[in-house]
Design an enzyme around this catalytic site. Structure first.
Site, PDB file in Angstrom:
ATOM      1  NE  ARG A   1      -6.935   1.423  -6.370  1.00  0.00           N
ATOM      2  CZ  ARG A   1      -5.672   1.265  -6.005  1.00  0.00           C
ATOM      3  NH1 ARG A   1      -4.706   1.370  -6.915  1.00  0.00           N
ATOM      4  NH2 ARG A   1      -5.356   1.008  -4.757  1.00  0.00           N
TER       5      ARG A   1
ATOM      6  CD  GLU B   1       2.157 -13.366  15.879  1.00  0.00           C
ATOM      7  OE1 GLU B   1       2.106 -12.208  16.340  1.00  0.00           O
ATOM      8  OE2 GLU B   1       1.680 -14.360  16.476  1.00  0.00           O
TER       9      GLU B   1
ATOM     10  CG  ASP C   1      -2.032   0.998   1.159  1.00  0.00           C
ATOM     11  OD1 ASP C   1      -2.328   1.472   0.046  1.00  0.00           O
ATOM     12  OD2 ASP C   1      -2.611   1.317   2.213  1.00  0.00           O
ATOM     13  N   GLY C   2       0.393   2.274  -0.703  1.00  0.00           N
ATOM     14  CA  GLY C   2       1.050   3.576  -0.646  1.00  0.00           C
ATOM     15  C   GLY C   2       1.622   4.089  -1.952  1.00  0.00           C
TER      16      GLY C   2
ATOM     17  CB  SER D   1      -7.656  -4.032   2.781  1.00  0.00           C
ATOM     18  OG  SER D   1      -7.527  -2.770   3.399  1.00  0.00           O
TER      19      SER D   1
ATOM     20  N   GLY E   1       0.114   5.412  -4.580  1.00  0.00           N
ATOM     21  CA  GLY E   1      -0.477   6.682  -4.975  1.00  0.00           C
ATOM     22  C   GLY E   1       0.021   7.842  -4.130  1.00  0.00           C
TER      23      GLY E   1
ATOM     24  CG  HIS F   1       0.232   2.182  -9.686  1.00  0.00           C
ATOM     25  ND1 HIS F   1      -0.103   1.740  -8.417  1.00  0.00           N
ATOM     26  CD2 HIS F   1      -0.811   2.955 -10.102  1.00  0.00           C
ATOM     27  CE1 HIS F   1      -1.289   2.228  -8.082  1.00  0.00           C
ATOM     28  NE2 HIS F   1      -1.736   2.965  -9.085  1.00  0.00           N
TER      29      HIS F   1
ATOM     30  CD  GLU G   1     -12.991  -5.398  -1.927  1.00  0.00           C
ATOM     31  OE1 GLU G   1     -13.900  -6.210  -1.664  1.00  0.00           O
ATOM     32  OE2 GLU G   1     -11.786  -5.728  -1.985  1.00  0.00           O
ATOM     33  CG  ASN G   2      -7.577  -2.597  -5.920  1.00  0.00           C
ATOM     34  OD1 ASN G   2      -6.625  -3.371  -5.781  1.00  0.00           O
ATOM     35  ND2 ASN G   2      -7.855  -1.674  -4.997  1.00  0.00           N
ATOM     36  CD1 TRP G   3     -12.698  -5.728  -9.735  1.00  0.00           C
ATOM     37  CD2 TRP G   3     -12.221  -4.961 -11.768  1.00  0.00           C
ATOM     38  NE1 TRP G   3     -12.107  -6.760 -10.444  1.00  0.00           N
ATOM     39  CE2 TRP G   3     -11.810  -6.314 -11.693  1.00  0.00           C
ATOM     40  CE3 TRP G   3     -12.025  -4.255 -12.965  1.00  0.00           C
ATOM     41  CZ2 TRP G   3     -11.208  -6.969 -12.767  1.00  0.00           C
ATOM     42  CZ3 TRP G   3     -11.427  -4.916 -14.034  1.00  0.00           C
ATOM     43  CH2 TRP G   3     -11.029  -6.259 -13.930  1.00  0.00           C
TER      44      TRP G   3
END
Length: 242
Positions: free
Chosen positions: A67, A197, A16-17, A186, A19, A33, A63-65
């Site tokens: 975008r 862990e 993640d991160g 997520s 963007g 990316h 869920e990325n669809w």
């Protein structure tokens, strides 16, 4: 650096991160990316060097669809470009690549590349790299249950669901890493991470280094994994410890 006392067999990473990394530098999200893809390639090598046998990278969720369509299109083109250009290296370095998720719903050219990579690398044994693409943990559980219902099962056990997940042969991850400072899962490997862990870092994915991976592994190796029991130095009065 402190020595790593134990290496997890399976590590999952929520990358993640990208963007935010690009925004901080006044760049287009696509540049984040691009940098993130290079880091993912490096992480595969680092994980292999540390002796990790399974590495699952959360590449594209269900869920990325949501975008913007142009970003989704770019992400898939980037994935295809990266995989095709590195196929020979993957095979040469004894890396097996698999794709976790509903990849049959991907654009045809992306699906074909995924299947080609899987086929070409299927006999490799040094490390399994599992790319979660069009993947959602809830959907995987639902698909497992529906598979069991279709087979005629009337009562469903924990083992039934486990053996009907997308990759029942892959051990559950001992360690889940998430970058960028977000503290949530997520929809990633929801069934499999019951006793994983969790390690969260503020580092944005494009800035993630081998040293950051090593820190996560050291943190993991210093934890006492009890699976609902008690540690060797605790008395039986500590009921309820996890």
């Amino acid at each position: 650096m402190t020595a790593i006392r134990k290496i997890p067999t399976h590590v999952g990473i929520i990358m993640d991160g990208n963007g935010r990394w690009a925004k901080q530098r006044g760049l287009k999200r696509t540049m984040g990316h691009e940098k993130g893809a290079k880091v993912a390639e490096d992480v595969i090598q680092w994980a292999s060097d540390f002796g990790i046998k399974y590495l699952t990278l959360y590449s594209f969720s269900t869920e990325n669809w949501k975008r913007p369509p142009e970003e989704v299109k770019y992400l898939f083109s980037l994935m295809v470009r990266y995989l095709e250009s590195r196929l020979n290296k993957i095979v040469r370095e004894n890396v097996r690549v698999r794709f976790l998720g509903r990849i049959e719903e991907l654009p045809e050219n992306v699906y074909k590349v995924c299947k080609k990579i899987e086929e070409k690398s299927k006999n490799n044994t040094k490390i399994q790299v599992i790319l979660a693409v069009n993947y959602g943990g809830r959907q995987e559980i639902v698909d497992s249950v529906n598979k069991l219902i279709s087979s005629g099962k009337k009562e469903i056990s924990i083992d039934d669901i486990s053996t009907n997940l997308y990759f029942p042969d892959v051990p559950d991850p001992e360690l889940i890493i998430r970058t960028s400072g977000e503290i949530r899962i997520s929809n990633f490997l929801l069934w499999q991470l019951a006793y994983s862990e969790l390690y969260f870092t503020d580092i944005l994915w494009p800035d993630f280094t081998k040293n950051d991976l090593e820190k996560a592994l050291i943190d993991y190796s210093n934890r006492d994994r009890r699976f609902g029991g008690i540690s060797s130095d605790e008395g039986s009065g500590n009921i309820g410890s996890k």
